[in-house]
Every structure is written in C-alpha cells, then in structure tokens.
Design a protein around this motif. Sequence first.
Motif, PDB file in Angstrom:
ATOM      1  N   GLY A 279       9.122   0.998  -3.979  1.00 27.24           N
ATOM      2  CA  GLY A 279       8.805  -0.234  -4.688  1.00 27.24           C
ATOM      3  C   GLY A 279       8.149  -0.099  -6.043  1.00 27.24           C
ATOM      4  O   GLY A 279       8.575   0.706  -6.858  1.00 27.24           O
ATOM      5  N   LEU A 281       6.562  -3.055  -3.414  1.00 29.31           N
ATOM      6  CA  LEU A 281       7.155  -4.088  -2.579  1.00 29.31           C
ATOM      7  C   LEU A 281       6.136  -5.198  -2.353  1.00 29.31           C
ATOM      8  O   LEU A 281       4.941  -4.934  -2.210  1.00 29.31           O
ATOM      9  CB  LEU A 281       7.586  -3.499  -1.231  1.00 29.31           C
ATOM     10  CG  LEU A 281       8.488  -2.253  -1.277  1.00 29.31           C
ATOM     11  CD1 LEU A 281       8.729  -1.730   0.128  1.00 29.31           C
ATOM     12  CD2 LEU A 281       9.815  -2.567  -1.969  1.00 29.31           C
ATOM     13  N   LEU A 305       2.688  -4.874  -0.435  1.00 27.06           N
ATOM     14  CA  LEU A 305       2.693  -4.209   0.859  1.00 27.06           C
ATOM     15  C   LEU A 305       2.160  -2.787   0.725  1.00 27.06           C
ATOM     16  O   LEU A 305       2.472  -2.088  -0.239  1.00 27.06           O
ATOM     17  CB  LEU A 305       4.105  -4.165   1.442  1.00 27.06           C
ATOM     18  CG  LEU A 305       4.824  -5.507   1.598  1.00 27.06           C
ATOM     19  CD1 LEU A 305       6.187  -5.308   2.235  1.00 27.06           C
ATOM     20  CD2 LEU A 305       3.984  -6.487   2.417  1.00 27.06           C
ATOM     21  N   ALA A 307       3.010   0.084   1.583  1.00 25.31           N
ATOM     22  CA  ALA A 307       4.181   0.826   2.064  1.00 25.31           C
ATOM     23  C   ALA A 307       4.120   2.272   1.599  1.00 25.31           C
ATOM     24  O   ALA A 307       3.965   2.542   0.407  1.00 25.31           O
ATOM     25  CB  ALA A 307       5.461   0.162   1.555  1.00 25.31           C
ATOM     26  N   PHE A 324      12.424   1.601   3.708  1.00 21.50           N
ATOM     27  CA  PHE A 324      12.001   0.277   3.263  1.00 21.50           C
ATOM     28  C   PHE A 324      13.080  -0.515   2.546  1.00 21.50           C
ATOM     29  O   PHE A 324      12.806  -1.586   2.010  1.00 21.50           O
ATOM     30  CB  PHE A 324      10.776   0.418   2.350  1.00 21.50           C
ATOM     31  CG  PHE A 324       9.589   1.030   3.033  1.00 21.50           C
ATOM     32  CD1 PHE A 324       8.772   0.267   3.859  1.00 21.50           C
ATOM     33  CD2 PHE A 324       9.288   2.379   2.860  1.00 21.50           C
ATOM     34  CE1 PHE A 324       7.676   0.833   4.491  1.00 21.50           C
ATOM     35  CE2 PHE A 324       8.188   2.954   3.490  1.00 21.50           C
ATOM     36  CZ  PHE A 324       7.383   2.177   4.307  1.00 21.50           C
ATOM     37  N   ASP A 326      14.553   0.484  -0.153  1.00 27.68           N
ATOM     38  CA  ASP A 326      14.515   0.917  -1.547  1.00 27.68           C
ATOM     39  C   ASP A 326      15.311   2.224  -1.601  1.00 27.68           C
ATOM     40  O   ASP A 326      14.779   3.301  -1.371  1.00 27.68           O
ATOM     41  CB  ASP A 326      13.068   1.133  -1.979  1.00 27.68           C
ATOM     42  CG  ASP A 326      12.926   1.509  -3.452  1.00 27.68           C
ATOM     43  OD1 ASP A 326      13.905   2.021  -4.034  1.00 27.68           O
ATOM     44  OD2 ASP A 326      11.830   1.307  -4.005  1.00 27.68           O
ATOM     45  N   ASP A 330      13.884   5.766  -0.662  1.00 26.56           N
ATOM     46  CA  ASP A 330      14.186   6.091   0.739  1.00 26.56           C
ATOM     47  C   ASP A 330      14.875   7.446   0.824  1.00 26.56           C
ATOM     48  O   ASP A 330      14.496   8.313   1.623  1.00 26.56           O
ATOM     49  CB  ASP A 330      15.093   5.025   1.351  1.00 26.56           C
ATOM     50  CG  ASP A 330      14.357   3.757   1.772  1.00 26.56           C
ATOM     51  OD1 ASP A 330      13.116   3.712   1.642  1.00 26.56           O
ATOM     52  OD2 ASP A 330      15.030   2.814   2.231  1.00 26.56           O
ATOM     53  N   ARG A 353      10.030  -2.052   6.812  1.00 27.03           N
ATOM     54  CA  ARG A 353       9.315  -3.084   6.043  1.00 27.03           C
ATOM     55  C   ARG A 353       8.633  -4.080   6.983  1.00 27.03           C
ATOM     56  O   ARG A 353       7.551  -4.585   6.684  1.00 27.03           O
ATOM     57  CB  ARG A 353      10.296  -3.802   5.126  1.00 27.03           C
ATOM     58  CG  ARG A 353       9.678  -4.936   4.309  1.00 27.03           C
ATOM     59  CD  ARG A 353      10.736  -5.711   3.536  1.00 27.03           C
ATOM     60  NE  ARG A 353      10.141  -6.846   2.826  1.00 27.03           N
ATOM     61  CZ  ARG A 353       9.752  -6.830   1.553  1.00 27.03           C
ATOM     62  NH1 ARG A 353       9.918  -5.735   0.835  1.00 27.03           N
ATOM     63  NH2 ARG A 353       9.222  -7.914   1.005  1.00 27.03           N
ATOM     64  N   GLU A 354       9.279  -4.366   8.140  1.00 31.01           N
ATOM     65  CA  GLU A 354       8.707  -5.331   9.086  1.00 31.01           C
ATOM     66  C   GLU A 354       7.321  -4.905   9.552  1.00 31.01           C
ATOM     67  O   GLU A 354       6.435  -5.737   9.748  1.00 31.01           O
ATOM     68  CB  GLU A 354       9.623  -5.499  10.304  1.00 31.01           C
ATOM     69  CG  GLU A 354      10.860  -6.326  10.060  1.00 31.01           C
ATOM     70  CD  GLU A 354      10.568  -7.768   9.676  1.00 31.01           C
ATOM     71  OE1 GLU A 354       9.502  -8.289  10.047  1.00 31.01           O
ATOM     72  OE2 GLU A 354      11.410  -8.369   8.998  1.00 31.01           O
ATOM     73  N   ALA A 356       5.315  -2.880   7.832  1.00 32.38           N
ATOM     74  CA  ALA A 356       4.447  -2.965   6.648  1.00 32.38           C
ATOM     75  C   ALA A 356       3.975  -4.390   6.399  1.00 32.38           C
ATOM     76  O   ALA A 356       2.848  -4.605   5.926  1.00 32.38           O
ATOM     77  CB  ALA A 356       5.181  -2.425   5.426  1.00 32.38           C
ATOM     78  N   ASN A 361       2.464   1.116   9.497  1.00 31.25           N
ATOM     79  CA  ASN A 361       3.821   1.620   9.687  1.00 31.25           C
ATOM     80  C   ASN A 361       3.920   2.534  10.894  1.00 31.25           C
ATOM     81  O   ASN A 361       3.102   2.455  11.804  1.00 31.25           O
ATOM     82  CB  ASN A 361       4.402   2.238   8.430  1.00 31.25           C
ATOM     83  CG  ASN A 361       5.821   1.710   8.203  1.00 31.25           C
ATOM     84  OD1 ASN A 361       6.765   2.177   8.825  1.00 31.25           O
ATOM     85  ND2 ASN A 361       5.960   0.681   7.386  1.00 31.25           N
TER      86      ASN A 361
END
Length: 390
Positions: A279, A281, A305, A307, A324, A326, A330, A353-354, A356, A361
């Motif tokens: 991100g 993000l 986030l 992340a 994530f 990205d 990633d 992401r969910e 985060a 995580n």
Amino acid sequence: MDMDGTPSLHGYYMPAEWEPHSQCWIGWPERPDNWRNNAVPGQSVFAKVASAISKFEPVTVCASAAQWEKARSQLPENVRVLEMSMNDSWFRDTGPTFVIGRSTSFSCPAEPKVAGIDWTFNSWGGIDDGCYPDWSLDLLVARKILEIEKLPRFPQSMILEGGSIHVDGEGTCLTTEECLLNKNRNPDLTREQIEDQLKAYLGVRKIIWLPRGLYGDDDTNGHIDNMCCFVKPGVVLLSWTDDEMDPQYERAVEALSVLCNTTDAKGRKLEVIKLHVPGPLYMTEEEAAGVSQDDAKPRLAGTRLAASYVNFYIANGAIIAPQFGDQKWDNEAVFVLSKAFPYHEVVRIEGAREIALAGGNIHCITQQQPRFPHSIVNHDGIGADNIAKT
C-alpha cells in the motif's frame, strides 16, 4: 497444574517459532463490532489460514457455542474444532506462550517437557485505551488451552501479549518500547524489571528494544510481530518502505539503526532483510459501514491499515503468508520470504486484508505449540525431519 517459580528455574525456555510444532491454535472470530458483516468475510479467511496450516501440522480451532457448528462446517475434517468462549479471537495475545524444557533439566522421565505461560491480558490497554471494555473471557483462554492439553501453567501477573515478543531460541528477544513500556500495560514496572521478567519467563539473556512498531498499529501500541521478526539466529526481517514521505519510513530507518548497532545474546551482529509493506492501504467507507458501532474500538473509514508481510506464521515446513491484493508488493513479499526460508514452502493467503481490517494478521490469530523432543534445527530454520519432506 499451576507451577511455582519461573519457567527458567524449572529449566524451560521459549523456542524459536521455526522449531517443530505439535499443533497450532486458532480462535474463531464473531464479534460484529470488530469484524465486518457479522464476521462472515473474516471467518472465510480464518478458515483459509487453518486449512493451509493443517496441511503441515495439526490445527485446533476454538469457537464459541453459538459459532461451533458454523466453524465446523467451514473447516476441513482434519482440523479439530473445540467449543470455547472468548471475547475475541486473537490467540497470539490471549493464548499461552508455550515453553519447552531443556533435556538436561528433567530428572524424571514422566515430567512434562512442554508448559505454558499465562500472561495477564487487558485488551491492549485497559478500560481507557483498550480495544473493548470486557476481556473477562479472554483472561481464561490460556488456562483453558493448557488444561485441555494437560500441560503445566506458569501464571504471570505482568500484562503482556504474545505479539509483543519474538525470540530466536538462542537467548535473544525482540520487542518494542512503544508497547512494553507503555503506561497502559505495567505502569509500576521499570524497563529493567520488565527485562528481568522476560528473562525469567522466556529463558532469554538479551532484550533488543526497537523504539516503535509499525505505523498505524494503534490497536496494539506497536507490537513487534507487525514490525520485525527473526528468520534464524542472527537474521531478522524488518517492515520497510522506500517512500521517504510515508510515516513508516522514519520508523523503519529508526529500527534499522538499532538493529545494525547491536548484537544478539551470542554476540553476533544482526543481518537485516527488508520486507516492504503493502500500500499504504486504508479502510473504505463500505468496509467501515459493515462494522457495528458497539463496545469495541471504532473502525473508521479512511483509517490506515496496519498491514505488514512480517505478520506471517511459520508452520512445519511452510510460511503461511498474508496477501493484501497489492500485486507488486504481494509478489515481492513471497520472493523475499522464499529466499529467507529456502526450505519452506511459501503459501499465499489471499484476502488477508480482512484480518488487517480488524487490527492484525496471520501471526496475530495463531499460536504455535512446540513439539518435544525437538529435532535438530539447522540455521535455515527447519527441522531435519522436515527437510526430507521438502
């Protein structure tokens, strides 16, 4: 069975996370004021994580009575599902920190070789700063797990979450001042007193203090497991960004300076591997609207986030890595992790992401239970018995 004294006095220490596990513990999310859309998207990702880990080691998922059937229906048959009440599902922080005995310390063959530390938990900051006001069920999670496994329990009155520490298994502990020295945890303890407790309970000899954790990790006050972790003795991964305008850059450079100017418990200078963050993000309007505004800390649209690709789980022969959405970062994270752990299979968990969105995580939702006796672990961070399988 509650133990008197400290783990160190009984010959126990916390092993590195890459050492062999007997199983992994995971909670099951449900509270709608932290997990959006009644936790349905989050539960799907938890099921992915549990299923991925179960291909490499046994997994136990704990769910409330109201959620047991739903968890059982989403998880593969080889995953054990137990009923357990909890306030939320962050087992890294509410579950026990497992320790193992040094083989030379046991005079009786029947004496347990694995035990657990039951730290005190206060919802990451207590009534004023914590993430939710009632954590009474979370206070019992570690004790319940240890009773299920019939393992000795070392009760500890100091407030500490498992995500705030990383060890190399050879006497060194990584943590952050931002979290462990925060006055919302143990205001009556000095830095030296906290170090003494870590040494007595984790069996470490040296604490490396990073000033701060990941930018945006306000829920935990900068847990180390979003910022930095050991790959093997003498080598660490550090959450990084090349963007000098990103607030994370200052924190990363600050941490890099500390890491490059210290040694571990055995006197080794540390090698630092940079692992770029995704991100940045941010939580969307739609995502924020799906979270009930009830007792938990508000989840607001536009919030950055916390992340980080450092927040992964080391299974027996695998790295369970967050993704994530990205694509650039990633893919870069998988490449870096594959080089850092050459004898492990890197397994991507899409949709991390969910997790985060709710404040953590993959490392945060898992808790490894070490196996005893340990196989010989080489410096690539994997047991000899697992090398043969890869």
